[in-house]
Design an enzyme around this catalytic site. Structure first.
Site, PDB file in Angstrom:
ATOM      1  N   ARG A 199      37.384  42.102  43.912  1.00 41.73           N
ATOM      2  CA  ARG A 199      37.904  40.753  44.140  1.00 41.73           C
ATOM      3  C   ARG A 199      38.038  40.473  45.654  1.00 41.73           C
ATOM      4  O   ARG A 199      37.065  40.697  46.357  1.00 41.73           O
ATOM      5  CB  ARG A 199      39.234  40.585  43.404  1.00 41.73           C
ATOM      6  CG  ARG A 199      39.593  39.134  43.211  1.00 41.73           C
ATOM      7  CD  ARG A 199      40.394  38.900  41.975  1.00 41.73           C
ATOM      8  NE  ARG A 199      39.554  38.430  40.902  1.00 41.73           N
ATOM      9  CZ  ARG A 199      39.915  38.402  39.640  1.00 41.73           C
ATOM     10  NH1 ARG A 199      41.081  38.867  39.275  1.00 41.73           N
ATOM     11  NH2 ARG A 199      39.109  37.924  38.738  1.00 41.73           N
ATOM     12  N   ASP A 253      41.044  47.038  41.234  1.00 42.33           N
ATOM     13  CA  ASP A 253      40.962  46.505  42.604  1.00 42.33           C
ATOM     14  C   ASP A 253      41.956  47.192  43.548  1.00 42.33           C
ATOM     15  O   ASP A 253      41.793  47.114  44.769  1.00 42.33           O
ATOM     16  CB  ASP A 253      41.228  44.994  42.614  1.00 42.33           C
ATOM     17  CG  ASP A 253      40.260  44.228  41.721  1.00 42.33           C
ATOM     18  OD1 ASP A 253      39.153  44.745  41.490  1.00 42.33           O
ATOM     19  OD2 ASP A 253      40.624  43.139  41.252  1.00 42.33           O
ATOM     20  N   ASP A 277      44.924  46.423  44.454  1.00 44.75           N
ATOM     21  CA  ASP A 277      45.438  45.495  45.469  1.00 44.75           C
ATOM     22  C   ASP A 277      46.893  45.074  45.254  1.00 44.75           C
ATOM     23  O   ASP A 277      47.345  44.091  45.837  1.00 44.75           O
ATOM     24  CB  ASP A 277      44.536  44.246  45.541  1.00 44.75           C
ATOM     25  CG  ASP A 277      44.445  43.499  44.220  1.00 44.75           C
ATOM     26  OD1 ASP A 277      45.039  43.959  43.226  1.00 44.75           O
ATOM     27  OD2 ASP A 277      43.776  42.448  44.184  1.00 44.75           O
ATOM     28  N   ARG A 319      42.356  36.979  29.794  1.00 43.18           N
ATOM     29  CA  ARG A 319      42.906  36.406  31.031  1.00 43.18           C
ATOM     30  C   ARG A 319      43.719  35.146  30.711  1.00 43.18           C
ATOM     31  O   ARG A 319      43.770  34.216  31.514  1.00 43.18           O
ATOM     32  CB  ARG A 319      41.783  36.100  32.017  1.00 43.18           C
ATOM     33  CG  ARG A 319      41.032  37.347  32.496  1.00 43.18           C
ATOM     34  CD  ARG A 319      40.217  37.058  33.729  1.00 43.18           C
ATOM     35  NE  ARG A 319      39.383  38.169  34.128  1.00 43.18           N
ATOM     36  CZ  ARG A 319      39.804  39.214  34.849  1.00 43.18           C
ATOM     37  NH1 ARG A 319      41.066  39.284  35.202  1.00 43.18           N
ATOM     38  NH2 ARG A 319      38.972  40.181  35.184  1.00 43.18           N
ATOM     39  N   ASP A 340      48.113  41.631  39.141  1.00 40.29           N
ATOM     40  CA  ASP A 340      48.985  40.575  39.675  1.00 40.29           C
ATOM     41  C   ASP A 340      49.125  39.384  38.734  1.00 40.29           C
ATOM     42  O   ASP A 340      50.215  38.809  38.612  1.00 40.29           O
ATOM     43  CB  ASP A 340      48.514  40.137  41.072  1.00 40.29           C
ATOM     44  CG  ASP A 340      47.051  39.721  41.106  1.00 40.29           C
ATOM     45  OD1 ASP A 340      46.335  39.944  40.117  1.00 40.29           O
ATOM     46  OD2 ASP A 340      46.629  39.179  42.138  1.00 40.29           O
ATOM     47  N   GLY A 356      41.681  41.997  33.389  1.00 39.61           N
ATOM     48  CA  GLY A 356      40.478  42.812  33.186  1.00 39.61           C
ATOM     49  C   GLY A 356      40.846  44.198  32.691  1.00 39.61           C
ATOM     50  O   GLY A 356      41.856  44.759  33.101  1.00 39.61           O
ATOM     51  N   THR A 372      45.005  47.886  37.917  1.00 37.90           N
ATOM     52  CA  THR A 372      43.849  47.108  38.376  1.00 37.90           C
ATOM     53  C   THR A 372      42.884  48.017  39.115  1.00 37.90           C
ATOM     54  O   THR A 372      43.296  48.786  39.985  1.00 37.90           O
ATOM     55  CB  THR A 372      44.207  45.924  39.311  1.00 37.90           C
ATOM     56  OG1 THR A 372      42.988  45.430  39.896  1.00 37.90           O
ATOM     57  CG2 THR A 372      45.161  46.283  40.434  1.00 37.90           C
TER      58      THR A 372
HETATM   59  O1  F6P Z   1      40.177  42.433  38.704  1.00 40.14           O
HETATM   60  C1  F6P Z   1      39.251  43.327  38.177  1.00 40.14           C
HETATM   61  C2  F6P Z   1      37.860  42.773  38.277  1.00 40.14           C
HETATM   62  O2  F6P Z   1      36.959  43.738  37.772  1.00 40.14           O
HETATM   63  C3  F6P Z   1      37.431  42.316  39.674  1.00 40.14           C
HETATM   64  O3  F6P Z   1      37.066  43.389  40.500  1.00 40.14           O
HETATM   65  C4  F6P Z   1      36.303  41.371  39.336  1.00 40.14           C
HETATM   66  O4  F6P Z   1      36.116  40.406  40.349  1.00 40.14           O
HETATM   67  C5  F6P Z   1      36.788  40.743  38.073  1.00 40.14           C
HETATM   68  O5  F6P Z   1      37.733  41.608  37.491  1.00 40.14           O
HETATM   69  C6  F6P Z   1      35.679  40.478  37.066  1.00 40.14           C
HETATM   70  O6  F6P Z   1      36.243  39.819  35.992  1.00 40.14           O
HETATM   71  P1  F6P Z   1      35.506  39.558  34.608  1.00 40.14           P
HETATM   72  O7  F6P Z   1      35.493  40.848  33.847  1.00 40.14           O
HETATM   73  O8  F6P Z   1      36.360  38.533  33.957  1.00 40.14           O
HETATM   74  O9  F6P Z   1      34.128  39.093  34.921  1.00 40.14           O
END
Ligand code: F6P
Length: 347
Positions: A171, A127, A129, A72, A103, A10, A125
């Site tokens: 997440r 997140d 994490d 991704r 990660d 992301g 990230t």
């Molecule tokens: O890992 C970053 C993040 O924004 C998370 O917080 C969220 O769950 C996910 O990516 C959303 O992903 P996408 O942009 O693929 O919908």
């Protein structure tokens, strides 16, 4: 020497600052730089590479998103794993790679390093994490978005005497919810690390009303699961559609919406939900994200130049430290009890 740079997973505010840091240090050292487009997708098939020049990284420091694009894509799912990617990089005279990611992206980088291709990482990230590092690109800016939203929601919640449920990203961890909620004065923060029950939420809201507080702000992390909400959440549907790294789309589960409906049913208090979604990932990076993305990008180039592959620069006690790539992905870093208890002071 020619180094490659890619951004994976992301997007997060600060990626361009990191790309600029990597490239500018490389140019200073007399290296050439290849940009790999759209994360690991750019090293598959015929490849999607572009030459980066000083002009291509000019003016990008304040820009959100990533000039290289991202995805991704997971090469480990393909036959041959990382070998075709390594072959493609070698065929294009790319001597080493800086992988900027979380990660998932860094797990592929570690696999390339295990296969003896020189890779270093940069932690990214929203997140927050990753293990070991005290900084991940994008988290600070995402928290800023949550805080601004909470400040705005306070005034409208107060005017209408409403309960506001605010769903934020993160997440399986509650970093964005906890830090954003603390800084934005939420009176309840619900995160995946610590179990919460609907009855507890309802009691909290009744207690506040009894104390004369006629509005409430509840922050809930997207990854929260609450037994009482399961029937209303689209858990099964979200689980059907996983990305290449096996993650479900947590926002699709709709915890914020389910919680807001159940609160209104159980209390009769007028309740509204705000899902902040990708607003948390968009826009210009904060000064903290710009500075640390820059420092870590420069440090990553220095690591490749010094032949220290399989490593990643991180922030530790306000300084740059260098640890093995595998260390930052060894486990998911979770919100500690100390912060959870801190927020309870303000309920
Ligand atoms: O890992 C970053 C993040 O924004 C998370 O917080 C969220 O769950 C996910 O990516 C959303 O992903 P996408 O942009 O693929 O919908």
């Amino acid at each position: 020497m020619r180094i490659g740079v890619l951004t994976g997973g992301g997007d997060a505010p600060g990626l361009n600052a990191a790309i600029r840091g990597v490239a500018r240090r490389a140019f200073q050292r007399g290296f050439q730089v290849t940009g790999i487009k759209n994360g690991w997708a750019g090293v598959l098939g015929a490849g999607d590479l572009e030459e980066l020049t000083p002009a291509s990284v000019r003016g990008i420091l304040p820009l959100g998103g990533t000039i290289l694009g991202t995805s991704r894509t997971n090469p480990l799912k393909n036959p041959g794993g990382v070998e075709p990617a390594i072959a493609l990089l070698r065929a294009n005279q790319v001597d080493g790679l800086v992988a900027i990611g979380g990660d998932d992206t860094l797990s592929v980088a570690a696999a390339m390093s295990d296969a003896s291709y020189p890779v270093v990482g940069v932690p990214k990230t929203i997140d927050n994490d990753l293990s070991v590092t005290q900084f991940c690109i994008g988290f600070d800016t995402a928290v800023g978005v949550v805080v601004e939203a909470l400040d705005r929601l306070h005034t409208t919640a107060s005017a209408h005497h409403r309960v506001m449920v605010v769903e934020v990203m993160g997440r399986d961890t509650g970093w964005v919810a906890m830090v954003g909620g603390l800084a934005g004065g939420a009176d309840m923060i619900i995160i995946p690390e610590f179990e919460a029950k609907l009855e507890g939420v309802v009691d909290h809201l009744h207690r506040r009303r009894a104390e004369g507080k006629d509005f409430s702000i509840i922050v809930v992390a997207e990854g929260v699961r609450m037994l009482a909400l399961e029937p209303a959440m689209a858990v099964a549907a979200a689980a059907e559609k996983r990305d290449a790294f096996g993650h479900v789309r947590l926002a699709k589960q709709g915890v914020g919406d389910a919680l807001s409906n159940r609160i209104e049913e159980a209390t009769g208090f007028e309740t509204r939900v705000t899902v902040l979604g990708h607003l948390q990932r968009g826009g210009s990076p904060s000064p903290v994200d710009r500075i640390w993305a820059t420092r870590l990008g420069v440090a990553a180039t220095d690591l490749l130049a010094a032949g220290k592959a399989g490593m990643i620069p991180i922030r530790q006690d306000g300084q740059i430290d260098v640890v093995p790539l595998r260390d930052v992905i060894a486990e998911t870093r979770r919100v500690p009890r100390e912060l959870y208890e801190l927020q309870q002071v303000f309920g």
